[in-house]
Design a protein around this motif. Structure first.
Motif, PDB file in Angstrom:
ATOM      1  N   ALA A   1       0.846  -1.201   0.000  1.00  5.93           N
ATOM      2  CA  ALA A   1       0.000   0.000   0.000  1.00  5.93           C
ATOM      3  C   ALA A   1       0.882   1.252   0.000  1.00  5.93           C
ATOM      4  N   GLY A   2       0.581   2.185  -0.884  1.00  6.20           N
ATOM      5  CA  GLY A   2       1.340   3.439  -0.968  1.00  6.20           C
ATOM      6  C   GLY A   2       2.539   3.374  -1.902  1.00  6.20           C
ATOM      7  N   GLU A   3       2.866   2.180  -2.390  1.00  2.00           N
ATOM      8  CA  GLU A   3       4.036   2.054  -3.264  1.00  2.00           C
ATOM      9  C   GLU A   3       3.679   2.476  -4.705  1.00  2.00           C
ATOM     10  N   TYR A   4       4.610   3.165  -5.332  1.00  2.00           N
ATOM     11  CA  TYR A   4       4.389   3.607  -6.712  1.00  2.00           C
ATOM     12  C   TYR A   4       4.573   2.435  -7.682  1.00  2.00           C
ATOM     13  N   ILE A   5       3.648   2.299  -8.620  1.00  2.99           N
ATOM     14  CA  ILE A   5       3.815   1.294  -9.688  1.00  2.99           C
ATOM     15  C   ILE A   5       4.597   1.962 -10.825  1.00  2.99           C
ATOM     16  N   PHE A   6       4.191   3.176 -11.168  1.00  2.72           N
ATOM     17  CA  PHE A   6       5.021   4.040 -12.024  1.00  2.72           C
ATOM     18  C   PHE A   6       4.725   5.496 -11.666  1.00  2.72           C
ATOM     19  N   ARG A   7       5.653   6.366 -12.098  1.00  2.00           N
ATOM     20  CA  ARG A   7       5.505   7.766 -11.745  1.00  2.00           C
ATOM     21  C   ARG A   7       5.217   8.609 -12.985  1.00  2.00           C
ATOM     22  N   GLU A   8       4.490   9.691 -12.777  1.00  2.00           N
ATOM     23  CA  GLU A   8       4.202  10.638 -13.861  1.00  2.00           C
ATOM     24  C   GLU A   8       5.541  11.135 -14.428  1.00  2.00           C
ATOM     25  N   GLY A   9       5.686  11.154 -15.745  1.00  2.00           N
ATOM     26  CA  GLY A   9       6.919  11.647 -16.364  1.00  2.00           C
ATOM     27  C   GLY A   9       7.891  10.533 -16.742  1.00  2.00           C
ATOM     28  N   ASP A  10       7.743   9.347 -16.126  1.00  2.00           N
ATOM     29  CA  ASP A  10       8.609   8.215 -16.492  1.00  2.00           C
ATOM     30  C   ASP A  10       8.268   7.763 -17.924  1.00  2.00           C
ATOM     31  N   PRO A  11       9.256   7.227 -18.665  1.00  2.00           N
ATOM     32  CA  PRO A  11       8.888   6.719 -19.983  1.00  2.00           C
ATOM     33  C   PRO A  11       7.947   5.519 -19.825  1.00  2.00           C
TER      34      PRO A  11
ATOM     35  N   ILE B   1      -4.944   6.158  -9.601  1.00  2.00           N
ATOM     36  CA  ILE B   1      -4.247   6.887 -10.667  1.00  2.00           C
ATOM     37  C   ILE B   1      -4.257   8.360 -10.265  1.00  2.00           C
ATOM     38  N   VAL B   2      -3.054   8.917 -10.095  1.00  2.00           N
ATOM     39  CA  VAL B   2      -2.946  10.255  -9.497  1.00  2.00           C
ATOM     40  C   VAL B   2      -2.232  11.215 -10.457  1.00  2.00           C
ATOM     41  N   SER B   3      -2.783  12.428 -10.542  1.00  2.00           N
ATOM     42  CA  SER B   3      -2.079  13.464 -11.300  1.00  2.00           C
ATOM     43  C   SER B   3      -1.205  14.240 -10.312  1.00  2.00           C
ATOM     44  N   GLU B   4       0.095  14.131 -10.481  1.00  2.00           N
ATOM     45  CA  GLU B   4       1.020  14.802  -9.530  1.00  2.00           C
ATOM     46  C   GLU B   4       0.945  16.309  -9.720  1.00  2.00           C
ATOM     47  N   SER B   5       0.809  16.729 -11.009  1.00  2.80           N
ATOM     48  CA  SER B   5       0.814  18.167 -11.288  1.00  2.80           C
ATOM     49  C   SER B   5      -0.415  18.850 -10.677  1.00  2.80           C
ATOM     50  N   ARG B   6      -1.578  18.125 -10.649  1.00  2.00           N
ATOM     51  CA  ARG B   6      -2.788  18.720 -10.092  1.00  2.00           C
ATOM     52  C   ARG B   6      -3.069  18.238  -8.665  1.00  2.00           C
ATOM     53  N   SER B   7      -2.185  17.377  -8.166  1.00  2.00           N
ATOM     54  CA  SER B   7      -2.334  16.778  -6.823  1.00  2.00           C
ATOM     55  C   SER B   7      -3.739  16.221  -6.598  1.00  2.00           C
ATOM     56  N   SER B   8      -4.234  15.482  -7.575  1.00  2.00           N
ATOM     57  CA  SER B   8      -5.580  14.929  -7.408  1.00  2.00           C
ATOM     58  C   SER B   8      -5.650  13.503  -7.962  1.00  2.00           C
TER      59      SER B   8
ATOM     60  N   PRO C   1       6.288   9.872 -22.080  1.00  2.00           N
ATOM     61  CA  PRO C   1       6.247   9.944 -20.610  1.00  2.00           C
ATOM     62  C   PRO C   1       4.832   9.684 -20.083  1.00  2.00           C
ATOM     63  N   ARG C   2       4.750   9.013 -18.950  1.00  2.00           N
ATOM     64  CA  ARG C   2       3.447   8.727 -18.331  1.00  2.00           C
ATOM     65  C   ARG C   2       2.768  10.045 -17.962  1.00  2.00           C
ATOM     66  N   THR C   3       1.459  10.124 -18.211  1.00  2.00           N
ATOM     67  CA  THR C   3       0.742  11.377 -17.928  1.00  2.00           C
ATOM     68  C   THR C   3       0.240  11.444 -16.484  1.00  2.00           C
TER      69      THR C   3
END
Lengths: 348, 176
Positions: free
Chosen positions: B57-67, B81-88, B109-111
């Motif tokens: 729980a809480g672990e990233y599967i992939f991050r926004e911006g990664d290829p 599924i979280v948008s880091e730029s919009r924090s939502s 890059p992942r959106t």
């Protein structure tokens, strides 16, 4: 922040250096086992596309691997069956020419001409006859040595074939098992890098093999047309020497010229041989290599020189021959690793 | 004698569970739209190229911006599924659902980021493996690519419809 980045870079470089040193020591310590594994990897890289093709036609992977391995073995056996006696005859003929032929009489005359020409260097005696006899005799002895070590060779070949079969059949499962132990954090990155290394390495190895084969065939055909004896031997020398950039092709030209001089007793065909080798070189540089080997794998001349020296120091003539392809492999792996880490922002 | 019986029993036991697990995976894959129309044998071939991963729980599967390299199918647990730029949070997904499928076609890059909401098991399906499938088992590979294209086309169509709706709404507001 900047000092953090510098530290990471230093750490990565240090780790790579330690890894390379460990790899070098392992290769040096258990050379034969590593050689079997590396050869098996090389063969599986070369044969894999054909196995994939057979699998796409509906054959099970293990059956496709067996068929392709047997086919490759068959081609190798036929080539050996056809070429080995010819090669053996050509080496014997070369030795006979040096020992008993007219060349034995003309070598002292040539030596006299050379000594006169280079008199300003203070050279008085080159011992050419003895040196050429030693070289050709050595060639003959080597063939006998190989024949006497046939049992060891058979074991080596069988082990390499078995390893190749399993790498072809279970290569993907092996990669999957390797990727399974990677922590989640680096999972996608490792998978991406592994795939890219796999692809680039396969393309590079198939490229150098194809390039060497084309050069070998072209040289053999040209020498046959020019009626130079030992044309097959020269073709093989040219193909193998092609693995060593810059030094390889002139060495092959020198061998061809030497054979021509020994056979004819004069230098009349040497200019033609040199022109032919230059033409083959031009064809290789402008047509064959751009089609077979990626430009990104090309090494700097200084790197090539030091690589050959290190290879020669560690493993003799064989080390010199395979030093550049091995350096090419290291470059492919290192650059894919670096760009992969950069894409995933593990290095900046 | 007793040892032998024990080991036989344990073999049968593990074999039984192995088959059971395989059956579960095949059932799970059968419910994923991308693998629609694939037979049991074909699904087993797909299962062989999937990568099974566990995330806390809480672990990233992939991050926004990664290829992007591929997609994930949830076997167990929930993924946010979280948008880091919009924090939502954009979406929450559960068993049988999949995400990251755009990366099967393009290493862009992942959106958004994907985070395990609870302890989660997923199957990773990646572009290199899809390419391998297309080379070695083209009949399966083409079906998967076709289904992926249909799903993306459907999303594109819906996005287009949404775009038209929003534009007309904007037009009406401007002219009120």
């Amino acid at each position: 922040m900047n000092s953090d980045m510098t530290n990471t870079k230093i750490l990565i470089v240090l780790l790579l250096v330690i890894l390379l040193v460990l790899l070098g020591l392992t290769v040096y310590a258990i050379g034969t086992i590593v050689a079997i594994f590396l050869l098996a990897m090389l063969f599986s890289f070369i044969i894999a596309p054909a196995v994939d093709w057979l699998e796409s036609r509906g054959l099970p992977r293990s059956f496709a691997s067996t068929i392709m391995l047997l086919c490759s073995l068959g081609v190798l056996m036929v080539a050996l069956y056809v070429l080995a006696p010819l090669l053996y005859d050509q080496v014997l003929a070369l030795q006979a020419r040096v020992s008993f032929g007219e060349m034995r009489k003309s070598i002292p005359l040539m030596e006299e001409e050379l000594v006169n020409f280079f008199s300003f260097l203070g050279v008085t005696n080159l011992h050419l006859t003895a040196r050429i006899e030693d070289f050709v005799g050595g060639l003959f002895d080597n063939i006998l040595n190989i024949a006497s070590g046939i049992v060891g060779m058979v074991i080596f070949v069988v082990m390499t074939l078995i390893s190749t079969f399993f790498l072809l059949k279970d290569g993907r499962r092996l990669k999957k098992a390797m990727i399974e132990i990677v922590p989640n954090q680096f999972f996608e990155m490792s998978l991406s890098i592994m795939h890219k290394i796999d692809w680039s390495l396969g393309a590079y190895l198939r490229g150098i093999l194809l390039d060497a084969s084309v050069i070998g065939i072209l040289t053999t055909a040209a020498m046959y047309v020019l009626e130079i004896p030992n044309y097959i031997l020269i073709g093989i020398v040219a193909a193998v020497a092609n693995l060593v950039p810059y030094l390889g092709p002139p060495t092959a030209a020198l061998v061809a010229s030497g054979v021509s001089v020994i056979t004819l007793g004069d230098f009349s065909q040497v200019p033609l041989i040199l022109v032919t080798f230059t033409l083959i070189r031009l064809i290789d540089d402008s047509v064959v290599q751009p089609l077979t080997i990626s430009q990104s794998v090309k090494l700097h001349p200084l790197t090539i020189i030091f690589t050959i020296l290190i290879g020669g120091q560690l493993f003799g003539i064989l080390g010199m021959l395979f030093a550049v392809p091995v350096a090419g492999v290291i470059k492919v792996v290192a650059s894919e690793l670096y760009f992969g880490l950069k894409r995933y922002r593990a290095v900046y | 004698m007793s040892e032998k019986t024990d080991s036989e029993a344990s073999f049968l036991w593990s074999n039984f569970f192995q088959r059971d697990r395989e059956k579960d995976i095949i059932t799970l894959l059968r419910g994923v739209p991308i693998f629609e129309g694939l037979g049991r044998g074909q699904l087993r071939a797909v299962e062989r190229i999937l990568h099974r991963r566990k995330y806390h729980a809480g672990e990233y599967i992939f991050r926004e911006g990664d290829p992007g390299l591929g997609m994930y199918i949830i076997e167990k647990g929930e993924v946010s599924i979280v948008s880091e730029s919009r924090s939502s949070e954009i979406a929450r997904m559960g068993k049988g659902e999949f995400f990251g499928e755009m990366a099967m076609f393009h290493e862009r890059p992942r959106t958004a980021s994907a985070v395990a909401w609870e302890d989660t098991k997923v199957f990773g399906f990646f572009q290199p493996d899809l390419l391998g499938l297309l080379e070695t088992r083209p009949s399966i590979g083409t079906k998967v690519v076709l289904m992926l294209s249909r799903i993306l086309a459907e999303r594109l169509y819906r996005a287009g419809q949404e775009n038209v709706r929003l534009r007309s709404e904007l037009f009406l507001r401007e002219h009120e």
